[in-house]
Design an enzyme around this catalytic site. Structure first.
Site, PDB file in Angstrom:
ATOM      1  N   LYS A   1      60.857  25.132  75.301  1.00 29.05           N
ATOM      2  CA  LYS A   1      59.300  25.941  75.072  1.00 29.05           C
ATOM      3  C   LYS A   1      59.502  27.518  75.035  1.00 29.05           C
ATOM      4  O   LYS A   1      58.508  27.892  74.490  1.00 29.05           O
ATOM      5  CB  LYS A   1      58.491  25.472  76.230  1.00 29.05           C
ATOM      6  CG  LYS A   1      58.209  24.100  76.174  1.00 29.05           C
ATOM      7  CD  LYS A   1      57.578  23.537  74.820  1.00 29.05           C
ATOM      8  CE  LYS A   1      57.116  21.980  74.915  1.00 29.05           C
ATOM      9  NZ  LYS A   1      56.322  21.645  73.573  1.00 29.05           N
TER      10      LYS A   1
ATOM     11  N   TYR B   1      63.604  21.651  79.144  1.00 30.90           N
ATOM     12  CA  TYR B   1      62.108  21.623  78.701  1.00 30.90           C
ATOM     13  C   TYR B   1      61.857  23.073  78.584  1.00 30.90           C
ATOM     14  O   TYR B   1      61.233  23.534  77.710  1.00 30.90           O
ATOM     15  CB  TYR B   1      61.480  20.884  79.480  1.00 30.90           C
ATOM     16  CG  TYR B   1      59.799  20.675  79.252  1.00 30.90           C
ATOM     17  CD1 TYR B   1      59.530  19.872  77.977  1.00 30.90           C
ATOM     18  CD2 TYR B   1      58.750  21.281  79.617  1.00 30.90           C
ATOM     19  CE1 TYR B   1      58.119  19.797  77.604  1.00 30.90           C
ATOM     20  CE2 TYR B   1      57.522  21.489  79.294  1.00 30.90           C
ATOM     21  CZ  TYR B   1      57.063  20.623  78.188  1.00 30.90           C
ATOM     22  OH  TYR B   1      55.748  20.298  78.078  1.00 30.90           O
TER      23      TYR B   1
HETATM   24  P1  NAP Z   1      52.728  12.655  75.461  1.00 30.86           P
HETATM   25  O1  NAP Z   1      51.429  12.076  75.782  1.00 30.86           O
HETATM   26  O2  NAP Z   1      53.967  12.240  75.711  1.00 30.86           O
HETATM   27  O3  NAP Z   1      52.962  12.572  73.683  1.00 30.86           O
HETATM   28  C1  NAP Z   1      54.001  13.038  72.947  1.00 30.86           C
HETATM   29  C2  NAP Z   1      53.743  12.899  71.561  1.00 30.86           C
HETATM   30  O4  NAP Z   1      54.766  13.536  70.886  1.00 30.86           O
HETATM   31  C3  NAP Z   1      53.583  11.349  71.162  1.00 30.86           C
HETATM   32  O5  NAP Z   1      52.464  11.348  70.183  1.00 30.86           O
HETATM   33  C4  NAP Z   1      55.088  10.984  70.372  1.00 30.86           C
HETATM   34  O6  NAP Z   1      54.838  10.053  69.362  1.00 30.86           O
HETATM   35  C5  NAP Z   1      55.427  12.382  70.059  1.00 30.86           C
HETATM   36  N1  NAP Z   1      56.805  12.544  69.739  1.00 30.86           N
HETATM   37  C6  NAP Z   1      57.699  12.205  70.606  1.00 30.86           C
HETATM   38  N2  NAP Z   1      58.942  12.331  69.959  1.00 30.86           N
HETATM   39  C7  NAP Z   1      58.745  12.602  68.816  1.00 30.86           C
HETATM   40  C8  NAP Z   1      59.523  12.725  67.608  1.00 30.86           C
HETATM   41  N3  NAP Z   1      60.831  12.706  67.511  1.00 30.86           N
HETATM   42  N4  NAP Z   1      59.057  12.836  66.353  1.00 30.86           N
HETATM   43  C9  NAP Z   1      57.590  12.779  66.164  1.00 30.86           C
HETATM   44  N5  NAP Z   1      56.967  12.819  67.492  1.00 30.86           N
HETATM   45  C10 NAP Z   1      57.494  12.551  68.654  1.00 30.86           C
HETATM   46  O7  NAP Z   1      52.658  14.245  75.528  1.00 30.86           O
HETATM   47  P2  NAP Z   1      51.495  15.338  75.745  1.00 30.86           P
HETATM   48  O8  NAP Z   1      51.319  15.546  76.957  1.00 30.86           O
HETATM   49  O9  NAP Z   1      50.482  15.078  74.912  1.00 30.86           O
HETATM   50  O10 NAP Z   1      52.220  16.636  75.166  1.00 30.86           O
HETATM   51  C11 NAP Z   1      52.061  17.008  73.779  1.00 30.86           C
HETATM   52  C12 NAP Z   1      52.427  18.442  73.798  1.00 30.86           C
HETATM   53  O11 NAP Z   1      52.114  19.227  74.716  1.00 30.86           O
HETATM   54  C13 NAP Z   1      54.277  18.129  73.907  1.00 30.86           C
HETATM   55  O12 NAP Z   1      54.745  19.490  73.376  1.00 30.86           O
HETATM   56  C14 NAP Z   1      54.115  19.072  75.395  1.00 30.86           C
HETATM   57  O13 NAP Z   1      55.615  19.377  75.539  1.00 30.86           O
HETATM   58  C15 NAP Z   1      53.255  19.581  75.275  1.00 30.86           C
HETATM   59  N6  NAP Z   1      52.814  20.237  76.682  1.00 30.86           N
HETATM   60  C16 NAP Z   1      52.079  19.283  77.558  1.00 30.86           C
HETATM   61  C17 NAP Z   1      51.841  19.260  78.734  1.00 30.86           C
HETATM   62  C18 NAP Z   1      51.153  18.396  79.721  1.00 30.86           C
HETATM   63  O14 NAP Z   1      50.861  18.753  80.804  1.00 30.86           O
HETATM   64  N7  NAP Z   1      50.776  17.093  79.152  1.00 30.86           N
HETATM   65  C19 NAP Z   1      51.873  20.931  79.420  1.00 30.86           C
HETATM   66  C20 NAP Z   1      52.470  21.629  78.413  1.00 30.86           C
HETATM   67  C21 NAP Z   1      52.746  21.286  77.340  1.00 30.86           C
HETATM   68  P3  NAP Z   1      55.116   8.733  69.364  1.00 30.86           P
HETATM   69  O15 NAP Z   1      54.834   7.950  70.624  1.00 30.86           O
HETATM   70  O16 NAP Z   1      54.594   8.065  68.082  1.00 30.86           O
HETATM   71  O17 NAP Z   1      56.794   8.661  69.315  1.00 30.86           O
END
Ligand code: NAP
Length: 258
Positions: free
Chosen positions: A170, A166
Site C-alpha cells: 500500500k 500489506y
Molecule cells: P474484500 O471485501 O476482501 O474484497 C476484496 C475484493 O478484491 C473482492 O472483490 C475480490 O474479488 C477482489 N480481488 C482479490 N484478489 C483479486 C485479484 N487477484 N484480481 C481481481 N480481483 C481480486 O476487501 P475490501 O475490504 O473491500 O478491500 C478493498 C480494497 O480496500 C483493498 O485494496 C483493501 O486493501 C483496501 N482497504 C480495505 C480496508 C478495510 O478496512 N476493509 C482498509 C484499507 C484499505 P473476488 O472475490 O472476485 O476475487
C-alpha cells in the site's frame, strides 16, 4: 466479458463515462461500482474468484436504472490484464475512470511470514495496479483526459505490525500513484490515492472480535468506516469537481492517520 446489463438513463455527473473498478464483486469495490453507476457511469465490474457476486451486482445496477458489465480477470496477471483492457476498448472504445481497488491481506509477523504470502500480496495489491495503469495508459494519453483512483490504506501511510507485506504494497501504491500522476498530468489525466482506515467489509470481518475492538480503539472518531464513506470520496475524485487535484493521498479513516 459478460453481457452488458441495463442502459443508464441517469443524467448524473458521470453520465457518458466508462468506469473500470477492479475487485468490484465484494466490499469496498462493490460500493464504489454501485456509486459510480448511480451517478450515470457505465461500470465494468472486475472480479476474480466471485463471478456470481459480480453478476448479482450487475443485475442490481441494471434494476436501479444503471448500466454495468462483468469482466473477470486476475489483476496480478500482466497478460490477462492486457486482454481485459483490449476487450473493454474493443467494445466501449474508451475508459474514463479506473479504480484500482482489488486487494488482499495475508497477515503475519515478519519472522513467520512466508515468501509466498509476501509475493501474493505484492502481486495483487501493487503489481495489479501497475498492470491496469500500464495497459490503459496509452488510451488515457490519447484521450487527454481520465481519472485514476488507487485504493491504498492507512497501513501504507502509518505501517502496521503484522502487515509488513500489506503495508509495503500500500505504501508502494502511493509511490506508484505519485509517479504516474507526474507522468500523466500534462495530458489532463488525474491520478490520486484513497487511503481507507478501518472499514467494515469481509476483509475486516475475518478478524477476531478482540482484534476488531482493538482496531476501533485506534480510530479517533470511534467507529469503523463504511463502504459508502469510501465510495463518496472515490466518486469525488472520479468526477469533474476534482479536476485540479492530482498525486494526492486522501485518508478516509475517521482520523487514524492524524
Ligand atoms: P474484500 O471485501 O476482501 O474484497 C476484496 C475484493 O478484491 C473482492 O472483490 C475480490 O474479488 C477482489 N480481488 C482479490 N484478489 C483479486 C485479484 N487477484 N484480481 C481481481 N480481483 C481480486 O476487501 P475490501 O475490504 O473491500 O478491500 C478493498 C480494497 O480496500 C483493498 O485494496 C483493501 O486493501 C483496501 N482497504 C480495505 C480496508 C478495510 O478496512 N476493509 C482498509 C484499507 C484499505 P473476488 O472475490 O472476485 O476475487
Amino acid at each position: 466479458m459478460g453481457e452488458e446489463m441495463g442502459k443508464s438513463d441517469c443524467a448524473g455527473e458521470l453520465a457518458g463515462k466508462v468506469a473500470l473498478v477492479t475487485g468490484a464483486s465484494r466490499g469496498i469495490g462493490r460500493g464504489i461500482a454501485g456509486k459510480l453507476a448511480s451517478l450515470g457511469a457505465t461500470v465494468l465490474i472486475n472480479y476474480n474468484g466471485s463471478p456470481q457476486k459480480a453478476r448479482e451486482l450487475a443485475e442490481e445496477i441494471a434494476a436501479a436504472g444503471g448500466c454495468a458489465e462483468c469482466v473477470g480477470c486476475d489483476v496480478s496477471d500482466f497478460t490477462a490484464c492486457a486482454d481485459m483492457v483490449e476487450q473493454i476498448i474493443g467494445k466501449y472504445g474508451r475508459v474514463d475512470i479506473l479504480v484500482n481497488n482489488a486487494g488482499v491481506t495475508r497477515d503475519n509477523l515478519l519472522m513467520r511470514m512466508s515468501e509466498e504470502d509476501y509475493d501474493r500480496v505484492l502481486d495483487i495489491n501493487l503489481k495489479g495496479a501497475f498492470n491496469t495503469m500500464r495497459h490503459l495508459s496509452r488510451y488515457f494519453l490519447k484521450q487527454r483526459s481520465g481519472k485514476i483512483v488507487n485504493i491504498s490504506s492507512v497501513s501504507g501511510v502509518l505501517g502496521n505490525a503484522g502487515q509488513a507485506n500489506y503495508s509495503a504494497s500500500k505504501a508502494g501504491l502511493i509511490g506508484l500513484t505519485k509517479s504516474v500522476a507526474r507522468e500523466l498530468a500534462s495530458r489532463g489525466v488525474c491520478v490520486n490515492a484513497v487511503a481507507p482506515g478501518f472499514i467494515d467489509t469481509e476483509m475486516t470481518q475475518a478478524l477476531s472480535e478482540k482484534a476488531r475492538e482493538a482496531g476501533v480503539a485506534t480510530v479517533p472518531m470511534g467507529r469503523m468506516g463504511t463502504v459508502e464513506d469510501i465510495a463518496e470520496t472515490v466518486a469525488f475524485l472520479a468526477g469533474d469537481r476534482s479536476n485540479y487535484i492530482t498525486g494526492q493521498v486522501i485518508c478516509v479513516d475517521g482520523g487514524m492517520a492524524i
